[in-house]
Design an enzyme around this catalytic site. Structure first.
Site, short mmCIF file in Angstrom:
data_model
loop_
_atom_site.label_atom_id
_atom_site.label_comp_id
_atom_site.label_asym_id
_atom_site.label_seq_id
_atom_site.Cartn_x
_atom_site.Cartn_y
_atom_site.Cartn_z
N SER A 224 -5.15 5.22 -3.95
CA SER A 224 -4.99 6.63 -4.32
C SER A 224 -4.64 6.85 -5.78
O SER A 224 -3.74 6.20 -6.32
CB SER A 224 -3.89 7.25 -3.46
OG SER A 224 -3.62 8.55 -3.93
N ASN B 278 -3.23 9.42 -6.67
CA ASN B 278 -2.02 10.26 -6.62
C ASN B 278 -0.76 9.44 -6.36
O ASN B 278 0.32 10.01 -6.23
CB ASN B 278 -2.18 11.31 -5.53
CG ASN B 278 -3.28 12.30 -5.85
OD1 ASN B 278 -3.22 13.01 -6.87
ND2 ASN B 278 -4.33 12.34 -5.03
N ASP C 247 -1.47 -0.30 6.25
CA ASP C 247 -1.64 0.44 7.51
C ASP C 247 -3.11 0.59 7.87
O ASP C 247 -3.43 1.19 8.90
CB ASP C 247 -1.06 1.86 7.39
CG ASP C 247 -1.89 2.70 6.43
OD1 ASP C 247 -2.17 2.22 5.32
OD2 ASP C 247 -2.30 3.81 6.81
N ARG D 42 -11.51 8.02 -2.47
CA ARG D 42 -11.79 9.44 -2.22
C ARG D 42 -13.28 9.71 -1.95
O ARG D 42 -13.64 10.34 -0.96
CB ARG D 42 -11.31 10.27 -3.41
CG ARG D 42 -11.22 11.74 -3.13
CD ARG D 42 -10.75 12.48 -4.36
NE ARG D 42 -9.51 11.94 -4.89
CZ ARG D 42 -9.04 12.17 -6.11
NH1 ARG D 42 -9.71 12.95 -6.94
NH2 ARG D 42 -7.89 11.62 -6.53
N ASP E 57 0.88 -1.15 0.00
CA ASP E 57 0.00 0.00 0.00
C ASP E 57 0.93 1.23 0.00
O ASP E 57 2.11 1.10 0.34
CB ASP E 57 -0.86 -0.04 1.27
CG ASP E 57 -1.67 1.21 1.44
OD1 ASP E 57 -2.29 1.65 0.46
OD2 ASP E 57 -1.67 1.77 2.56
N ASP F 8 -0.12 5.07 0.99
CA ASP F 8 -0.35 6.05 2.06
C ASP F 8 -0.32 5.39 3.44
O ASP F 8 -1.08 4.46 3.70
CB ASP F 8 -1.70 6.74 1.85
CG ASP F 8 -1.77 7.48 0.52
OD1 ASP F 8 -0.86 8.25 0.24
OD2 ASP F 8 -2.74 7.26 -0.23
N GLY G 124 -7.15 3.87 3.55
CA GLY G 124 -7.40 2.83 2.55
C GLY G 124 -8.70 2.99 1.78
O GLY G 124 -8.96 2.26 0.83
N ILE G 125 -9.51 3.95 2.16
CA ILE G 125 -10.84 4.11 1.56
C ILE G 125 -10.78 5.13 0.40
O ILE G 125 -10.17 6.19 0.54
CB ILE G 125 -11.85 4.59 2.64
CG1 ILE G 125 -11.82 3.66 3.87
CG2 ILE G 125 -13.26 4.71 2.07
CD1 ILE G 125 -12.25 2.24 3.63
C1 BG6 Z 1 -5.73 5.76 0.23
C2 BG6 Z 1 -5.78 6.62 1.47
O1 BG6 Z 1 -4.44 5.28 0.04
O2 BG6 Z 1 -6.12 6.52 -0.91
C3 BG6 Z 1 -7.17 7.22 1.64
O3 BG6 Z 1 -5.46 5.84 2.60
C4 BG6 Z 1 -7.54 7.99 0.38
O4 BG6 Z 1 -7.19 8.05 2.76
C5 BG6 Z 1 -7.44 7.06 -0.84
O5 BG6 Z 1 -8.87 8.49 0.48
C6 BG6 Z 1 -7.75 7.77 -2.16
O6 BG6 Z 1 -6.74 8.71 -2.42
P1 BG6 Z 1 -6.81 9.85 -3.52
O7 BG6 Z 1 -5.42 10.44 -3.49
O8 BG6 Z 1 -7.11 9.19 -4.85
O9 BG6 Z 1 -7.87 10.79 -3.12
MG MG Z 2 -2.72 3.13 3.53
#
Ligand code: BG6
Ligand code: MG
Length: 218
Positions: A117, A119, A171, A48, A8, A10, A45-46
């Site tokens: 994510s 990002n 995490d 956006r 993972d 973040d 992990g959830i």
């Molecule tokens: C996960 C984070 O890795 O990515 C979450 O733990 C976040 O908190 C999710 O909401 C989505 O991320 P992003 O950067 O696409 O908004």
């Molecule tokens: Mg994470």
């Protein structure tokens, strides 16, 4: 036999759970709310949009916005988040991350990224670790986010390795569930109280490093 490790991003490779929380908090404040601290762990992990629902529910505002307004709110949060990570460099990697990635590569394991994510590709490049990853799952192609097993199963499929030969590192409570439902071994990093569904939890990646050193000696 372990052939691959699926990370993972973040909260594991870098401590961006904090930046995600600060971005949600900034949005909540602008809407006139105080965001409870528990939201930090609840959105780990959830995705956006699903995180936005958790945020709105936490401040009793789940009925206030239409679906199209929610898309705008999620976009604003993302702008705040991107602003907070735009200067990330290799310095922002979690301690021990590069050494762990090197160790896994030296021992012939495949490495994948299974982050929710959108990002995380930016972060892989910014923190100069993209070269270690054999595959990176695009969360946009995954229908059901964590805790569903889909993203970890997709990583195994792309690597062409059976799930039982993979270790997933997370995490998030939802992330551990996702790994377990995929039929893989789960390693938790962070707060053991948050990761109550995981039997192997380390404080940090240095602990994970020692775990693999022992595994490779066996
Ligand atoms: C996960 C984070 O890795 O990515 C979450 O733990 C976040 O908190 C999710 O909401 C989505 O991320 P992003 O950067 O696409 O908004
Ligand atoms: Mg994470």
């Amino acid at each position: 036999m372990i052939k691959a490790v699926i990370f993972d991003m973040d909260g594991v490779l870098t401590e961006t759970s904090h930046q995600h929380f600060l971005a949600w908090n900034r949005l909540a404040e602008e809407l006139g709310y105080i965001l409870p601290l528990e939201v930090k762990d609840a959105v780990r992990g959830i995705s956006r949009l699903a995180s936005l629902d958790i945020v709105l529910k936490a401040v009793n505002a789940d009925k206030r916005f239409t679906e199209s307004e929610k898309l705008v709110l999620a976009e604003i949060k993302n702008i705040y988040y991107i602003e907070s990570i735009k200067r990330f460099t290799a310095e922002d990697l979690s301690e021990g991350a590069r050494e762990l990635l090197e160790l896994l590569k030296e021992n012939g394991l495949k490495i994948a990224l299974a982050s929710a994510s959108k990002n995380s590709k930016f972060l892989l490049r910014a923190m100069e670790i993209k070269q270690y990853f054999d595959i990176v799952v695009d969360p946009a192609v995954i229908q059901k986010g964590k805790p569903a097993p889909d993203i970890f199963l997709k990583a195994a499929e792309l690597l062409n390795i059976a799930p039982e030969d993979c270790i997933g590192i997370e995490d998030a409570y939802a992330g551990i569930e996702s790994i377990q439902r995929a039929g893989m071994t789960a390693l938790g990093v962070g707060d053991a109280a948050v990761l109550s569904n995981c039997s192997i939890v380390f404080d940090n990646l240095q602990g994970v490093y020692s775990y693999f050193v022992r595994l490779f000696r066996e």
